[in-house]
Design a protein around this motif. Sequence first.
Motif, PDB file in Angstrom:
ATOM      1  N   MET A  21       0.849  -1.184   0.000  1.00 43.63           N
ATOM      2  CA  MET A  21       0.000   0.000   0.000  1.00 43.63           C
ATOM      3  C   MET A  21       0.890   1.242   0.000  1.00 43.63           C
ATOM      4  N   ASP A  22       0.375   2.322  -0.584  1.00 43.03           N
ATOM      5  CA  ASP A  22       1.157   3.549  -0.674  1.00 43.03           C
ATOM      6  C   ASP A  22       1.030   4.430   0.566  1.00 43.03           C
ATOM      7  N   TYR A  23      -0.155   4.427   1.185  1.00 48.68           N
ATOM      8  CA  TYR A  23      -0.417   5.296   2.331  1.00 48.68           C
ATOM      9  C   TYR A  23      -1.291   4.581   3.343  1.00 48.68           C
ATOM     10  N   HIS A  24      -1.096   4.933   4.612  1.00 50.15           N
ATOM     11  CA  HIS A  24      -2.026   4.546   5.673  1.00 50.15           C
ATOM     12  C   HIS A  24      -2.525   5.823   6.313  1.00 50.15           C
ATOM     13  N   LEU A  25      -3.836   5.910   6.462  1.00 47.99           N
ATOM     14  CA  LEU A  25      -4.458   7.062   7.094  1.00 47.99           C
ATOM     15  C   LEU A  25      -5.127   6.612   8.381  1.00 47.99           C
ATOM     16  N   LYS A  26      -4.995   7.396   9.414  1.00 46.18           N
ATOM     17  CA  LYS A  26      -5.734   7.180  10.651  1.00 46.18           C
ATOM     18  C   LYS A  26      -6.836   8.232  10.648  1.00 46.18           C
ATOM     19  N   VAL A  27      -8.078   7.765  10.667  1.00 48.17           N
ATOM     20  CA  VAL A  27      -9.229   8.626  10.445  1.00 48.17           C
ATOM     21  C   VAL A  27     -10.234   8.460  11.580  1.00 48.17           C
ATOM     22  N   ALA A  28     -10.834   9.561  12.015  1.00 48.95           N
ATOM     23  CA  ALA A  28     -11.888   9.511  13.031  1.00 48.95           C
ATOM     24  C   ALA A  28     -13.155  10.139  12.460  1.00 48.95           C
ATOM     25  N   VAL A  29     -14.272   9.427  12.594  1.00 50.15           N
ATOM     26  CA  VAL A  29     -15.568   9.915  12.121  1.00 50.15           C
ATOM     27  C   VAL A  29     -16.642   9.585  13.154  1.00 50.15           C
ATOM     28  N   ARG A  30     -17.818  10.171  12.993  1.00 51.15           N
ATOM     29  CA  ARG A  30     -18.908   9.987  13.947  1.00 51.15           C
ATOM     30  C   ARG A  30     -19.538   8.594  13.874  1.00 51.15           C
ATOM     31  N   GLY A  31     -19.640   8.033  12.682  1.00 50.99           N
ATOM     32  CA  GLY A  31     -20.282   6.734  12.549  1.00 50.99           C
ATOM     33  C   GLY A  31     -20.114   6.179  11.156  1.00 50.99           C
ATOM     34  N   LEU A  32     -20.831   5.078  10.890  1.00 54.33           N
ATOM     35  CA  LEU A  32     -20.696   4.389   9.601  1.00 54.33           C
ATOM     36  C   LEU A  32     -21.117   5.252   8.417  1.00 54.33           C
ATOM     37  N   GLN A  33     -22.142   6.078   8.593  1.00 54.64           N
ATOM     38  CA  GLN A  33     -22.554   6.956   7.485  1.00 54.64           C
ATOM     39  C   GLN A  33     -21.447   7.936   7.111  1.00 54.64           C
ATOM     40  N   ASP A  34     -20.791   8.489   8.118  1.00 58.41           N
ATOM     41  CA  ASP A  34     -19.689   9.406   7.839  1.00 58.41           C
ATOM     42  C   ASP A  34     -18.511   8.680   7.203  1.00 58.41           C
ATOM     43  N   LEU A  35     -18.269   7.452   7.636  1.00 57.61           N
ATOM     44  CA  LEU A  35     -17.203   6.656   7.030  1.00 57.61           C
ATOM     45  C   LEU A  35     -17.521   6.386   5.560  1.00 57.61           C
ATOM     46  N   SER A  36     -18.758   5.984   5.295  1.00 59.08           N
ATOM     47  CA  SER A  36     -19.175   5.712   3.921  1.00 59.08           C
ATOM     48  C   SER A  36     -19.020   6.957   3.044  1.00 59.08           C
ATOM     49  N   ARG A  37     -19.460   8.107   3.554  1.00 61.89           N
ATOM     50  CA  ARG A  37     -19.334   9.350   2.803  1.00 61.89           C
ATOM     51  C   ARG A  37     -17.865   9.676   2.554  1.00 61.89           C
TER      52      ARG A  37
END
Length: 156
Positions: A106-122
């Motif tokens: 893989m080229d990049y790893h991102l650590k991401v925080a979101v409110r829930g699954l809908q935000d992750l999907s978006r």
Amino acid sequence: MNAHLDRYDLRILDELQKDARLTNNELSERIALSPSQCSRRRSRLEEDGFIRGYQAKLDRQKLGLDLLIVISVTLSTHNRDNAQKFARLVRSLPEVLEAYALTGEMDYHLKVAVRGLQDLSRFVNDVLLPHESVMHVKTSIVLDELKGFEGYGLTA
């Protein structure tokens, strides 16, 4: 260890990692130096870039950011222009807490925080995947944080 740091510098850095709000008086008591020496050393450590800044540690879940995700990204083409486009995208996204360029599959790893699954999907479907620099995205939801970053282990 950097040759410019002596045991007092390392102890100052270690104590400030634990509590960056320490006054010079409090710091001096902990490391057995005078407050004026602590102040001079702290200022030098800041000026020399060993201390890049101070910030509060916020609780992401109390802020409503319930999902922590590690996202692996592969770029569509491997050239400087494409990598710069992706870097600009990542830097503009407040959801991205950390981002690393990698060697390997893989080229990049991102650590991401979101409110829930809908935000992750978006985030994945409307932001990452449509971007011209991105070919493939793989998401992994963090189930439990076994160890978060609490500072570097500094010993004199």
